[in-house]
Design an enzyme around this catalytic site. Structure first.
Site, PDB file in Angstrom:
ATOM      1  N   THR A 289       0.884  -1.166   0.000  1.00 31.07           N
ATOM      2  CA  THR A 289       0.000   0.000   0.000  1.00 31.07           C
ATOM      3  C   THR A 289       0.913   1.205   0.000  1.00 31.07           C
ATOM      4  OG1 THR A 289      -1.704  -1.064   1.338  1.00 31.07           O
ATOM      5  CG2 THR A 289      -1.612   1.301   1.504  1.00 31.07           C
TER       6      THR A 289
ATOM      7  N   ARG B  13     -13.513  -8.052  -0.818  1.00 29.95           N
ATOM      8  CA  ARG B  13     -12.863  -7.783   0.490  1.00 29.95           C
ATOM      9  C   ARG B  13     -12.332  -6.343   0.505  1.00 29.95           C
ATOM     10  NH1 ARG B  13      -7.427  -5.933   1.916  1.00 29.95           N
ATOM     11  NH2 ARG B  13      -6.909  -6.776   3.942  1.00 29.95           N
ATOM     12  N   VAL B  14     -12.625  -5.632   1.582  1.00 26.98           N
ATOM     13  CA  VAL B  14     -12.133  -4.267   1.743  1.00 26.98           C
ATOM     14  C   VAL B  14     -11.217  -4.245   2.956  1.00 26.98           C
ATOM     15  CG1 VAL B  14     -12.809  -1.906   2.298  1.00 26.98           C
ATOM     16  CG2 VAL B  14     -14.150  -3.221   0.658  1.00 26.98           C
ATOM     17  N   GLY B  15     -10.034  -3.693   2.779  1.00 28.47           N
ATOM     18  CA  GLY B  15      -9.083  -3.606   3.886  1.00 28.47           C
ATOM     19  C   GLY B  15      -9.239  -2.305   4.649  1.00 28.47           C
ATOM     20  N   ASP B  16      -8.186  -1.930   5.345  1.00 26.19           N
ATOM     21  CA  ASP B  16      -8.214  -0.699   6.140  1.00 26.19           C
ATOM     22  C   ASP B  16      -8.065   0.552   5.274  1.00 26.19           C
ATOM     23  OD1 ASP B  16      -5.615  -1.601   5.481  1.00 26.19           O
ATOM     24  OD2 ASP B  16      -4.740  -0.301   7.020  1.00 26.19           O
TER      25      ASP B  16
ATOM     26  N   THR C  13       0.012   0.845   6.659  1.00 25.08           N
ATOM     27  CA  THR C  13       0.110  -0.191   5.626  1.00 25.08           C
ATOM     28  C   THR C  13       0.285  -1.517   6.360  1.00 25.08           C
ATOM     29  OG1 THR C  13       2.524  -0.032   5.417  1.00 25.08           O
ATOM     30  CG2 THR C  13       1.233   1.394   3.986  1.00 25.08           C
ATOM     31  N   GLY C  14       0.078  -2.596   5.649  1.00 28.93           N
ATOM     32  CA  GLY C  14       0.211  -3.910   6.279  1.00 28.93           C
ATOM     33  C   GLY C  14      -1.141  -4.571   6.436  1.00 28.93           C
TER      34      GLY C  14
ATOM     35  N   GLY D 111      -4.509  -5.234   6.860  1.00 27.88           N
ATOM     36  CA  GLY D 111      -5.620  -4.309   7.068  1.00 27.88           C
ATOM     37  C   GLY D 111      -6.589  -4.759   8.138  1.00 27.88           C
TER      38      GLY D 111
HETATM   39  N1  ASP Z   1      -3.411  -2.467   4.253  1.00 26.52           N
HETATM   40  C1  ASP Z   1      -3.692  -3.029   2.977  1.00 26.52           C
HETATM   41  C2  ASP Z   1      -4.900  -3.904   3.073  1.00 26.52           C
HETATM   42  O1  ASP Z   1      -5.026  -4.636   4.037  1.00 26.52           O
HETATM   43  C3  ASP Z   1      -2.621  -3.845   2.370  1.00 26.52           C
HETATM   44  C4  ASP Z   1      -1.238  -3.600   2.785  1.00 26.52           C
HETATM   45  O2  ASP Z   1      -0.859  -2.510   3.139  1.00 26.52           O
HETATM   46  O3  ASP Z   1      -0.425  -4.499   2.731  1.00 26.52           O
HETATM   47  O4  ASP Z   1      -5.669  -3.915   2.157  1.00 26.52           O
END
Ligand code: ASP
Length: 364
Positions: free
Chosen positions: A214, A242-245, A265-266, A268
């Site tokens: 991200t 699917r929706v992340g953060d 990031t990471g 979500g």
């Molecule tokens: N945070 C993002 C999500 O979960 C993906 C990511 O940053 O790795 O969609």
């Protein structure tokens, strides 16, 4: 009626003084006034842009744009557009990794300090720059979040070009993932249908990991105005829809123009379940430095991670989360569960910086 007197009234002065206790370093009184307090002078701040490790060019452009007078939210979006347009960044925009059906679905949100307005899109297909559509949601609707087909139709009506955003590189990565998904289905990796090479070693294609990725960018200009954006293709090979953060205001990004801005990031799901970015801004409101606020949320995520499939053998989260923050004074900070780096642009230059880490290393 407007006060015709250019001098601030006593009431205006008192409310400005109250505001200055929230943003003390940004507001200073001019030299001792002769007849009571008369003038408030806003000291120029050092503009700053912070981003995830993949945002070196993005922070550079965001800073340059703010120095040229562009509003921070627009400067932040211009910065991340570079990464959205980059086919080789497989975590964002064009070239992002697709969902389980092989279709790229993008998420993004933006937020503007002075108006305290936000815009977001989720599960948006066929459009390279979801952050620009999020800006339009913020500026041209009374809503905050549009998803899926509705978001795409809105983008179309605003003249965004629909295009194939699945690159060959991302399509091949998806195919490798699909072929390795199960030994019990009919999708077979090429090497499994080939005779072993003469030297007896199996020819090894790149192992495809289940990647996250991200870009978040928070920006502060010299007038103390904040703007921020997060944009992503989300978790690779996610369940469609699917929706992340990243497009969720308060999770993947949040700001309060009186306090500061934060983003993530990471994984979500972990950020959603800790309400990450909003909580970081709240921690800064309570007086924590940006780094300590980010670290506090990493600790909370570790605390909330309880089920065994998400834990390593030694009981730590088996995934990565990164947080980035700047406060109203122009101080930056960042922290992650495991060591990571962020991108920073100030008047001193563009640098990659080590972030604070809750744990030194990740075990199996
Ligand atoms: N945070 C993002 C999500 O979960 C993906 C990511 O940053 O790795 O969609």
């Amino acid at each position: 009626m407007q006060n015709p007197d250019p001098q601030p009234t006593r009431r205006q002065f008192l409310s400005a003084l109250a505001a200055s206790s929230l943003a003390a370093p940004a507001v200073a009184m001019a030299s001792a006034p002769a007849r009571g307090p008369e003038l408030l002078v806003r000291k120029a701040l050092r503009p700053i842009a912070i981003s995830s490790g993949n945002g070196m060019k993005a922070v550079e452009l965001a800073l340059a744009q703010m120095q040229a007078g562009v509003r921070p939210v627009d400067a932040a979006v211009a910065g991340v557009n570079l990464v959205e347009n980059d086919p080789h960044d497989m975590s964002v925009g064009y070239g992002g990794r697709p969902n389980a059906d092989g279709i790229v679905e993008l998420d993004s949100c933006v937020m503007d300090g002075p108006t305290h307005l936000a815009g977001a899109v989720a599960s948006l297909r066929n459009i390279k720059n979801p952050s620009l559509v999020a800006l339009k949601v913020m500026r041209r609707t009374d809503h905050v979040l549009l998803v899926g087909e509705g978001a795409l139709r809105f983008a179309r009506l605003h003249g965004f070009k629909e295009e194939n955003i699945l690159t060959e590189e991302a399509r091949k990565a998806w195919l490798r993932w699909r072929e390795r998904l199960s030994t019990k289905d009919d999708w077979v990796p090429r090497k499994d249908n080939e005779l072993p090479p003469k030297n007896g070693k199996q020819h090894d294609e790149d192992e495809e990991e289940r990647e996250h990725g991200t870009i978040h960018l928070s920006a502060l200009n010299s007038a103390g105005t904040l703007g921020a954006v997060t944009t992503t293709s989300g978790l690779a090979y996610k369940i469609p829809g699917r929706v992340g953060d990243s497009p969720l205001i308060g999770c993947g990004m949040w700001l309060d123009n009186d306090i500061g801005s934060a983003g993530s990031t990471g994984r979500g799901e972990a950020v959603i379940l800790s309400n990450g970015s909003a909580q970081i801004v709240e921690q800064m409101r309570q007086g924590k430095s940006p780094t300590d606020a980010c670290l506090e949320l990493c600790k909370r995520i570790a605390h909330y991670t309880r089920i065994s499939r998400l834990l390593t053998e030694d009981g730590k989260p088996a995934f990565q989360v990164n947080f980035y923050a700047i406060n109203k004074k122009g101080e930056w900070g960042a922290a992650s569960l495991y060591p990571s780096r962020c991108s920073l642009a100030t008047e001193d230059g563009i640098e990659r910086k080590d972030m604070a880490a809750l744990y030194e290393r990740r075990s199996k």
